[in-house]
Design an enzyme around this catalytic site. Structure first.
Site, PDB file in Angstrom:
ATOM      1  N   SER A  89       0.842  -1.187   0.000  1.00 50.59           N
ATOM      2  CA  SER A  89       0.000   0.000   0.000  1.00 50.59           C
ATOM      3  C   SER A  89       0.886   1.250   0.000  1.00 50.59           C
ATOM      4  CB  SER A  89      -0.962  -0.056   1.200  1.00 50.59           C
ATOM      5  OG  SER A  89      -1.929   0.950   1.128  1.00 50.59           O
ATOM      6  N   ASP A 154      -8.720  -5.225  -5.595  1.00 44.57           N
ATOM      7  CA  ASP A 154      -8.144  -4.088  -4.872  1.00 44.57           C
ATOM      8  C   ASP A 154      -8.292  -2.800  -5.686  1.00 44.57           C
ATOM      9  OD1 ASP A 154      -6.556  -2.187  -3.613  1.00 44.57           O
ATOM     10  OD2 ASP A 154      -4.861  -3.536  -3.332  1.00 44.57           O
ATOM     11  N   HIS A 168      -8.309  -4.684  -0.760  1.00 47.16           N
ATOM     12  CA  HIS A 168      -7.017  -4.061  -0.443  1.00 47.16           C
ATOM     13  C   HIS A 168      -6.552  -4.447   0.959  1.00 47.16           C
ATOM     14  CE1 HIS A 168      -3.735  -1.218  -0.695  1.00 47.16           C
ATOM     15  NE2 HIS A 168      -4.121  -0.660   0.426  1.00 47.16           N
TER      16      HIS A 168
END
Length: 177
Positions: A89, A154, A168
């Site tokens: 991320s 995601d 995600h």
């Protein structure tokens, strides 16, 4: 050094995702566990990049500086250490800076003399997929060593129907690590 001749080391330098507690984060921990299970006699060490992984996402450059500083000191102490760069991320943005990938340019990349120590680059849930292109396809000395893992559900790294925030937050362990 004598130790380098007898013992092989690799070190995972991993940047956690947004709002994860200080440390490797769950994706980083799972990646290190998976590598250790497959490494045989190779000793896998880990380093959690020190940066503020806040929701504002303004600290990726600081994380890149910390990762680069750590890589430099590791290589100075043990020149044969192989580095695996990883990030999830927002941590993938940290890795994008270190590796010189497009999409996030809030800092300077790893100096060229250290690129030979990087054995692999792994990003998970990387926003660069939607901004600068997937790292393996970019023009960087580390592109050929990169793998970019994006869960198709995601929304951070994959445009399209069927995306959800859980794709995600929960879509990477254990499937992609």
């Amino acid at each position: 050094k004598v130790v380098d001749f007898f013992v092989r080391f690799a070190e995972v330098v991993f940047a956690r995702g947004t709002d994860e507690p200080v440390g490797m984060g769950r994706v980083g921990d799972a990646l290190v566990d998976s590598l250790r299970a497959k490494a045989g006699s190779l000793i896998i060490r880990s380093y959690a990049v020190d940066y503020k992984a806040t929701i504002t996402q303004r600290h990726s450059g600081e994380g890149a500086k910390d990762a680069i500083s750590h890589i430099k000191s590791t290589v100075a102490a043990c020149p044969n250490t192989k580095i695996v760069l990883g990030g999830y991320s927002q941590g993938a943005s940290v890795v994008n800076i270190v590796a010189g990938f497009d999409g996030v340019n809030w800092g300077d990349p790893l100096p060229p003399e250290y690129v030979k120590n990087v054995a692999a680059v792994a990003t998970f849930g990387n926003v660069a997929d939607r901004t600068g292109g997937a790292p393996p396809l970019q023009d960087s000395p580390l592109s050929a060593k990169a793998i970019d893992l994006c869960n198709p559900a995601d929304p951070i790294c994959h445009a399209g129907a069927g995306n959800s925030w859980s794709g995600h937050t929960q879509g990477y362990v254990p499937a992609y690590t």
